[in-house]
Design a protein around this motif. Structure first.
Motif, short mmCIF file in Angstrom:
data_model
loop_
_atom_site.label_atom_id
_atom_site.label_comp_id
_atom_site.label_asym_id
_atom_site.label_seq_id
_atom_site.Cartn_x
_atom_site.Cartn_y
_atom_site.Cartn_z
N ARG A 8 -6.80 -1.21 -9.25
CA ARG A 8 -8.01 -0.38 -9.31
C ARG A 8 -8.87 -0.72 -10.51
NH1 ARG A 8 -7.87 2.43 -5.33
NH2 ARG A 8 -5.98 3.12 -4.23
N ARG A 54 -6.12 -7.39 -4.99
CA ARG A 54 -7.08 -6.48 -4.36
C ARG A 54 -6.64 -5.02 -4.38
NH1 ARG A 54 -10.52 -9.07 0.12
NH2 ARG A 54 -11.24 -10.92 -0.97
N ARG A 55 -5.36 -4.80 -4.66
CA ARG A 55 -4.89 -3.41 -4.72
C ARG A 55 -5.03 -2.83 -6.12
NH1 ARG A 55 -2.70 -2.22 0.08
NH2 ARG A 55 -1.62 -3.83 1.29
N GLY A 111 0.82 -1.22 0.00
CA GLY A 111 0.00 0.00 0.00
C GLY A 111 0.85 1.26 0.00
N PRO A 149 -5.86 -5.98 1.43
CA PRO A 149 -7.08 -5.21 1.72
C PRO A 149 -8.29 -6.12 2.00
CG PRO A 149 -5.94 -4.24 -0.14
CD PRO A 149 -5.23 -5.53 0.16
N HIS A 167 -9.89 -3.09 -3.99
CA HIS A 167 -9.95 -1.69 -4.46
C HIS A 167 -10.52 -1.61 -5.86
CE1 HIS A 167 -6.41 -0.59 -1.56
NE2 HIS A 167 -7.53 -0.87 -0.93
N GLY A 168 -10.67 -2.75 -6.52
CA GLY A 168 -11.15 -2.71 -7.92
C GLY A 168 -11.81 -4.03 -8.28
N THR A 217 -11.34 -5.36 1.62
CA THR A 217 -12.23 -5.29 0.45
C THR A 217 -11.40 -4.84 -0.76
OG1 THR A 217 -12.74 -3.02 1.08
CG2 THR A 217 -14.32 -4.70 1.73
N ASP A 253 -5.38 -0.59 -15.00
CA ASP A 253 -4.32 -0.45 -14.00
C ASP A 253 -3.35 -1.65 -14.12
OD1 ASP A 253 -3.00 0.56 -11.79
OD2 ASP A 253 -4.41 -0.26 -10.32
#
Ligand SMILES: NC(=O)C1=CN([C@@H]2O[C@H](COP(=O)(O)OP(=O)(O)OC[C@H]3O[C@@H](n4cnc5c(N)ncnc54)[C@H](O)[C@@H]3O)[C@@H](O)[C@H]2O)C=CC1
Ligand SMILES: Nc1nc(=O)c2c([nH]1)NC[C@@H]1CN(c3ccc(C(=O)N[C@@H](CCC(=O)O)C(=O)O)cc3)CN21
Length: 281
Positions: A80, A77-78, A49, A104, A108-109, A106, A84
């Motif tokens: 987007r 999960r990171r 992150g 994460p 991110h994308g 949840t 990306d």
């Protein structure tokens, strides 16, 4: 498993083809460690992150410029968006990645897990030929064993369907027994991918315990004692010598298949590289 004494030869063979790990902030560490890292060594580059795309690409390029092989992490999960991921892969220009779910809670994308990254088709569309996936000998604090076993089988099948080679990189741990039991179990399930056993690089005991707590890795008193982690003298340091000797002694190629080592360096790429050079000599 009967513990047998490792020979210098079995321990040295175990260390053949070891890989290392660095974060986007460790380029100076890489430069300092370069002289003790064998040419062609794979170095995983994290996707955390607190890093951005330019940092991750710069780290992967620094590894390549040092005559080593970058294995960039793709944290599902990171990401987007699909764009990306496509932008990241074209900037990396790499033929191998480590596809991992990402921490994460949840996504991110659009990607909730490593399988969806593999199934996007974007990896092979950008020249990726080999995909490492994650393994959990001791389970995961937020994910059920059943979900992990299903995901492992699905990823193994998806790689084969797409003609992608692969390997499994396990979460670091301090106890050899669950690692070898888990490897025997995946072989029984027909998963024959090479396994890179995650090994904690030598570090301060306080730092090791901090990262173990952060990533949900067991450090009970009995495990600590087996590893040589003193829970009372937190000012000390601990290296994986006992772990590696036990692993070399209890490893059986006929049961465990191809096993290599992956060292998590926790910001100590140079310390770990020098430690490995000493341990091998
Ligand atoms: N070296 C590294 O960076 C490592 C990272 N990890 C972490 O372990 C977790 C699982 O990774 P993979 O085995 O690749 O899983 P995966 O992407 O194959 O997913 C397995 C299952 O767990 C779920 N899942 C994935 N990440 C999750 C999360 N953070 N919270 C809740 N559920 C999640 C997925 O939806 C799926 O059902 C991730 O959080 C990953 O970051 C694990 C090992 C090493
Ligand atoms: N669930 C999970 N998530 C992860 O991100 C993860 C794992 N497991 N397993 C092991 C590796 C090790 N990881 C990391 C993550 C961050 C640093 C880090 O912040 N390093 C700092 C210095 C360390 C320090 O001195 O405290 C650095 O600058 O490299 C190191 C390793 C990421 N990895």
């Amino acid at each position: 498993m009967s513990s047998s004494l490792p020979t210098a030869e079995t321990t040295s063979t175990l260390l053949d083809g070891f890989s290392l790990e660095m974060t986007g902030k460790d380029i100076d560490e890489l430069t300092a460690a370069r002289h003790v890292i064998p040419g062609g060594t794979r170095i995983n580059v994290t996707f955390l992150g607190n890093e951005d795309l330019p940092m991750r690409v710069a780290a992967a390029n620094a590894v390549r410029d040092a005559g080593l092989v970058p294995v960039p992490h793709v944290s599902a999960r990171r990401l987007r968006s699909h764009e990306d991921l496509a932008e990241f892969l074209s900037a990396l220009n790499t033929d191998r990645v480590f596809a991992v779910g990402g921490d994460p809670a949840t996504p991110h994308g659009p990607f909730a897990d490593a399988l969806s990254v593999i199934e996007s088709g974007l990896l092979e569309a950008h020249g990726v030929r080999s995909v490492s996936i994650a393994g959990y000998p001791e389970g995961h604090p937020d994910i059920s064993d059943e979900a992990l076993w299903r995901a492992l089988a699905d990823k193994h099948a998806a790689l084969a369907e797409r003609g992608l080679t692969g390997e499994i990189i396990t979460q670091f741990g301090f106890d050899v027994d669950p690692v070898l039991d888990w490897i025997a179990a995946i072989r029984e399930r027909g998963i024959d991918l090479p396994v890179r056993v995650g090994v904690p690089g030598p570090a301060g005991i306080r730092k090791l315990l901090r990262f173990a707590a952060r990533f949900g890795v067991g450090t009970s008193a009995s495990i600590a004692r087996k590893y040589g982690l003193s829970l009372t003298n937190l000012m000390g340091t601990a290296g994986p010598d006992r772990f590696l000797r036990t692993l070399a002694g209890d490893y059986h190629p006929g049961v465990h298949g191809t096993v290599r080592l992956h060292f998590y360096t926790f910001g100590g790429l140079r310390t770990t590289s020098e430690w490995i050079a000493d341990f091998r000599s």
